[in-house]
Write an enzyme that holds these catalytic residues in place. Structure first.
Site, short mmCIF file in Angstrom:
data_model
loop_
_atom_site.label_atom_id
_atom_site.label_comp_id
_atom_site.label_asym_id
_atom_site.label_seq_id
_atom_site.Cartn_x
_atom_site.Cartn_y
_atom_site.Cartn_z
N ASP A 150 16.91 11.68 -2.04
CA ASP A 150 16.54 10.58 -1.13
C ASP A 150 17.16 9.28 -1.61
O ASP A 150 16.51 8.23 -1.59
CB ASP A 150 15.01 10.45 -1.05
CG ASP A 150 14.57 9.59 0.15
OD1 ASP A 150 15.41 9.38 1.06
OD2 ASP A 150 13.43 9.14 0.17
N ALA A 171 0.86 -1.18 0.00
CA ALA A 171 0.00 0.00 0.00
C ALA A 171 0.89 1.23 0.00
O ALA A 171 1.72 1.40 0.89
CB ALA A 171 -0.93 0.00 1.20
N GLY A 196 -2.53 4.86 -2.42
CA GLY A 196 -3.45 3.72 -2.56
C GLY A 196 -2.69 2.42 -2.62
O GLY A 196 -1.50 2.35 -2.31
N GLU A 243 1.47 5.63 -0.65
CA GLU A 243 0.92 6.83 -0.03
C GLU A 243 -0.46 7.16 -0.56
O GLU A 243 -1.32 7.66 0.15
CB GLU A 243 1.87 8.00 -0.30
CG GLU A 243 1.39 9.33 0.27
CD GLU A 243 2.32 10.47 -0.09
OE1 GLU A 243 1.97 11.61 0.25
OE2 GLU A 243 3.36 10.22 -0.71
N VAL A 298 -0.86 -1.02 -4.11
CA VAL A 298 0.08 -1.36 -5.17
C VAL A 298 -0.09 -2.82 -5.51
O VAL A 298 -0.11 -3.68 -4.62
CB VAL A 298 1.54 -1.08 -4.75
CG1 VAL A 298 2.50 -1.36 -5.90
CG2 VAL A 298 1.70 0.35 -4.28
#
Length: 979
Positions: free
Chosen positions: A741, A624, A628, A626, A630
């Site tokens: 990141d 799941a 919805g 951010e 997957v």
């Protein structure tokens, strides 16, 4: 049994529920649906055609279960089930919700696969009072999407257990709610609890019971037990799992007390403890009086002493006796030298710090006096540790009396002297002496000399000849005189290889029996002959020719360098490093920030291909995100081969801003085409349910893959992975793009072990200027992976991505170990600013670790660039032998190893507990089958023993071996705080 519909399937699931028995645990339970045994009173909305309750009698107890299975409704579903009010303990801001449930496969329902779901949602709402049957969906916040690990098929039961965390609770109580949006779900058990770290004593410090919080670690202060003190406030951390970790500021027992069962007990009679420490009391040593209880020291018996530097734990010692067998041996009568020797005392008093002093007295007739400075002692006359000394510069025909005294560290406490003496008379004549030096023959480059010596001359007389140029050589220090020294067996010599027309100074001395020159010598000056004028002219011509050739060579080199400089295109600027190649060309393609588009949808249409949803088949929920759920799925576009893909979905009820943010990542990914960047297959934007479709990476995130394959990959394979990541980052930096990141968790691995950079949620574009940065005014920064300048000023460049790549290199070589271990973010930042850098992982090639260190240079302008990094890694892969040199490795710092105790501070109770602490529990059976069932047996094991019980993987073998090393080392409380 015949299945007539979804409802019958659910009742069958409920019927077999009795085979599952709840496990007992230590958590503080706030709600237990299975243990209640009474009507739950949970609220359903809507009341009809939604969640239903069932009950069974198992082992004489009544059990309630909730289920819902309205998958055939064409209009969609939204069924809610809310718990009763759950009272919260004041300190419990974080609770755990354990669910046991089943979800039926949508493919087993005929005609309902399009409306059927295979997930449901967990919500929470806080309140200070019980609001009864009042229910408003808007008061609830979503906690998680509950996706089953295993889906139940017809005739096949798959029970799932999921535990979710509800954080940030602050009011007196809360409700939980379960939202069904069209799944076939049976909810067997809901258990809500929070965790506490129990009252404990660790390191002689008492810590109170503490509720585990939502923070990573909760710091708890403690107090030393009675008769114990600590320089620092005792601290410990309570984890979110209710475990105590990282005790700091250990308490120690006062002098006269020892630790026993988490307390400090008075030393018994006949023992002592002199300092604050965590050690035990010691028995009184030899030659001491018995001590009283609680003694700090044991007093010496009469006639025995301790030196000021002796620890109180050492035995008291007596005085040494006198040295034995003192003798004087004449070396040679001509030299005025003798050797004194003696034997150590029979009784050293129990000490090993004996030193000797030599005294000398000279007598001429009846008059005697100290030798003073007239006599020379080698190596010295006092502070001697050896039992021999050489005495020189003695005069003939005198009586000498020598004395030797033995002293130890306690001799100062007594006036008694331990000495021996010997008297000897020396008779010797003057040594031979050089009286003249003659020049016998000379040429332009040589001189022949001879000399005369005063008689008597021993047959074995040898000579030392020293000579030098009289004038100083141009360019040398005039204060420094350089001699050439020859040792000769006869009184003639021919000296060659001299300079023409040059004056030389010669000095000849007679060597004594020891091969040393005497104090007397004779010095004379002689010159070589002048060169022939014709030879001089030839030398001048030859020198001119050589000089002209050298000048011509210099001119050619200068012209070549000038031509090369004009034809090259070197890049200038603050980003240049000594790694840089002379030519760095940027690609024609440059990244375009989708946020600069007035209409974000236009960016999606430009950079991403539209896919019809009929070409996409969802297979299984794999997570799941951010926005919805997957899915893993299949993409089948006409004219193309069927492809495995990952499908990101947008949850229902989204806002337009959420939709734009969701699709913006596709606008970014769609601009990249590189084998080491995650590939965007396309998007679904023209239909109700928006989706992002990317290539499917079978092995998932790199950090998890490395942890699952710890020790199974060679350094060559790991460097190959790093080369792929660096190539992807070079591509991004060439497009003026900063990731921000970069971490192993954001690198995906496919079935061929190719690594691809992903997750562009934090990425931003660089400005055009070479110092361009992206500055944020807020938001979270991944501290452990972020360069210090980006943390301090929130300025990001490709150089800060290079720092992050260095951390990724460390993660890869350490097989997914967490950077900086359990240090807090504040401690990480403080350590980096003080110059600390991560140590080399186990078995890390030295060349790879040196590249890491270069990536972590404080000055970002000196860090290598990604083209440099790719080039270095490719060279290492082309020369595998370069990976054989291993960087220095300290197991107490470089990996997390346990000390001599388990997680609660007590010694490991079993081999299996120890193996579990180092994540090697898969070898428990190997140790057991080999008969190794106690920690004492473990401590005796060698590397070969570990191999013999079946541990073959090099990484696992070394982890176990280093852990045993840590267990043997009583000082190995391996915390990075001690670095």
């Amino acid at each position: 049994m015949e299945y007539r519909g979804p409802r019958d399937a659910l009742f069958f699931y409920l019927f077999i529920n009795g085979v599952f028995i709840s496990l007992q645990n230590k958590e503080e339970v706030l709600l237990d649906m299975k243990a209640s045994g009474a009507e739950l009173g949970w609220l359903k909305s809507p009341d009809e055609n939604g969640w239903e309750i069932s009950q069974q009698v198992l082992n004489g107890s009544l059990h309630y279960n909730y289920f819902v299975c309205n998958v055939e409704s064409p209009s969609g579903q939204e069924n809610w089930l809310r718990t009763t009010f759950i009272q919260r303990q004041p300190a419990a801001s974080r609770v755990f919700v354990e669910l046991r449930f089943i979800v039926r496969d949508c493919n087993t329902f005929d005609g309902a696969s399009q409306t059927c779901k295979e997930t449901f949602n967990l919500f929470a709402s806080e309140s200070d009072v019980d609001i009864g049957t009042s229910f408003r969906k808007g008061q609830f916040r979503k906690v998680a999407t509950i996706a089953p690990d295993e889906i139940s098929h017809r005739g096949e039961i798959k029970i799932n257990t999921e535990t979710k965390v509800v954080d940030g609770l602050s009011r007196k109580g809360f409700y939980l709610a379960f939202q069904d949006i069209g799944a076939c779900v049976a909810l067997f058990s809901v258990r809500v609890y929070y965790k506490t770290c129990p009252t404990t004593v660790k390191g002689l410090a008492s810590f109170p019971e503490t509720v585990a919080s939502g923070e990573a670690l909760r710091k708890v202060t403690g107090a030393c037990v009675e008769n114990a003190v600590s320089e620092d406030q005792p601290l410990i951390f309570c984890t979110t799992d209710g475990e105590w970790v990282v005790p700091m500021g250990q308490c120690q027992c006062l002098p006269g007390y020892e630790p026993v069962d988490d307390a400090c007990r008075e030393c018994s009679s006949g023992s002592f403890k002199s300092a604050v420490s965590s050690g035990r009391c010691e028995a009184c040593p030899e030659n001491t009086e018995p001590s009283s209880p609680g003694a700090l020291i044991c007093p010496c018996k009469e006639g025995f002493y301790r030196a000021p530097t002796d620890p109180s734990s050492t035995a008291c010692s007596g005085l040494p006796s006198e040295p034995l067998n003192l003798a004087a041996t004449m070396t040679t009568a001509a030299a005025g030298r003798l050797t004194l020797s003696w034997n150590p005392p029979l009784d050293t008093g129990g000490r090993s710090d004996l030193v000797y002093s030599v005294t000398c007295e000279r007598c001429e007739g009846a008059s005697c006096q100290s030798c003073g400075e007239r006599v020379r002692f080698e190596p010295a006359s006092s502070g001697l540790h050896e039992t021999v000394v050489t005495v020189s510069e003695l005069e003939p025909h005198l009586n000498y009396t020598f004395g030797v005294e033995a002293r130890s560290g306690v001799s100062q406490f007594s006036s008694r002297r331990a000495s021996s003496s010997v008297t000897t008379t020396l008779h010797f004549t003057d040594p031979p002496k050089v009286t003249s030096i003659q020049l016998d023959e000379r040429s332009t480059t040589s001189l022949s000399l001879s000399w005369s010596v005063r008689k008597p001359v021993p047959i074995t007389t040898r000579y030392q000849l020293m000579f030098r140029r009289k004038d100083s050589i141009e360019g040398t220090d005039p204060a420094v005189t350089t001699y050439t020294v020859l040792f000769l067996d006869k009184n003639t010599v021919q000296v060659t290889d001299l300079s023409p027309a040059t004056a030389y100074v010669f000095r000849v001395q007679v060597l004594n029996a020891e091969g040393n020159p005497g104090s007397d010598g004779l010095e004379r000056e002689f010159s070589t002959m002048t060169k022939d004028p014709s030879q001089a002219n030839t030398s001048v011509i030859l020198g001119a020719a050589v000089g002209g050739g050298a000048m011509l060579l210099v001119v050619v080199v200068v012209l070549l360098l000038h031509r090369r400089r004009r034809s090259s295109h070197t890049r200038q600027g603050p980003e240049d490093t000594y790694f840089s190649s002379p030519e760095q060309l940027k690609p024609l393609k440059t990244y375009v920030d989708p946020h600069t588009y007035e209409d974000p949808n236009a960016a999606v249409l430009r950079f991403a291909s539209e896919i019809h949803p009929n070409h996409i088949t969802k297979q299984k929920v794999i997570g799941a995100g951010e926005f919805g759920e997957v899915y893993r799925g299949i993409l089948k576009v006409p004219g193309r081969k069927e492809t495995a893909v990952a499908i990101k979905t947008l949850k229902p009820g989204y806002s337009e801003k959420q939709r734009q943010d969701f699709l913006s990542e596709a606008s970014i990914m769609g601009q990249f085409t590189h084998e080491n960047i995650i590939r965007l297959e396309g998007v679904v934007t023209k239909f109700k349910h928006a989706m992002i479709v990317t290539e499917y990476m079978e092995n998932g995130a790199l950090d998890k893959y490395l942890k699952d394959h710890d020790g199974e990959m060679s350094s060559f394979q790991l460097v190959g992975m790093l080369r792929g990541i660096a190539a992807g980052m070079k591509y991004l930096s060439d497009m003026s793009y900063v990731h921000r990141d970069l971490a192993a968790r954001n690198i995906l691995v496919n079935i061929n072990l190719e690594c691809k950079v992903s997750d562009f949620g934090l990425s931003r574009v660089l400005e055009d200027d070479p110092e361009g940065t992206y500055t944020t005014s807020g938001g979270k920064i991944p501290i452990r992976w972020t360069a210090p300048e980006a943390i301090a000023y929130r300025k990001f460049t490709s150089a800060s991505d290079v720092w992050s790549f260095g951390i990724v290199m460390w993660e890869v070589m350490a097989f997914g170990e967490r950077p900086y271990w359990d240090m807090s973010n504040h401690e990480v930042m403080k350590s980096i600013n003080e110059g600390f850098r991560l140590p080399a992982p186990m078995d890390c090639p030295s060349a790879v670790y040196q590249l890491m260190v270069q990536c972590w240079l404080q000055d970002r302008a000196k860090r290598p660039r990604f083209p440099d990094i790719v080039s270095i890694l490719e060279k290492l892969l082309k020369s595998p032998e370069s990976l054989k040199a291993i960087a220095d490795f300290d197991p107490r710092v470089s990996i997390r190893l346990p000390s001599t105790s388990g997680p609660d501070g007590s010694p490991f109770r079993s081999v299996s507990e120890w193996l579990e602490s180092i994540k090697m529990s898969q070898y428990s059976a190997n140790f057991s089958c080999a008969g190794i069932i106690s920690m004492d047996q473990v401590l005796q094991m060698k590397t070969e023993d570990i191999k013999n019980i079946g541990v073959r993987l090099p990484g696992h073998l070394k982890r176990i071996a280093y852990s045993i090393l840590g267990l043997k080392d009583q000082t190995s409380t391996l915390s990075v705080f001690a670095v």
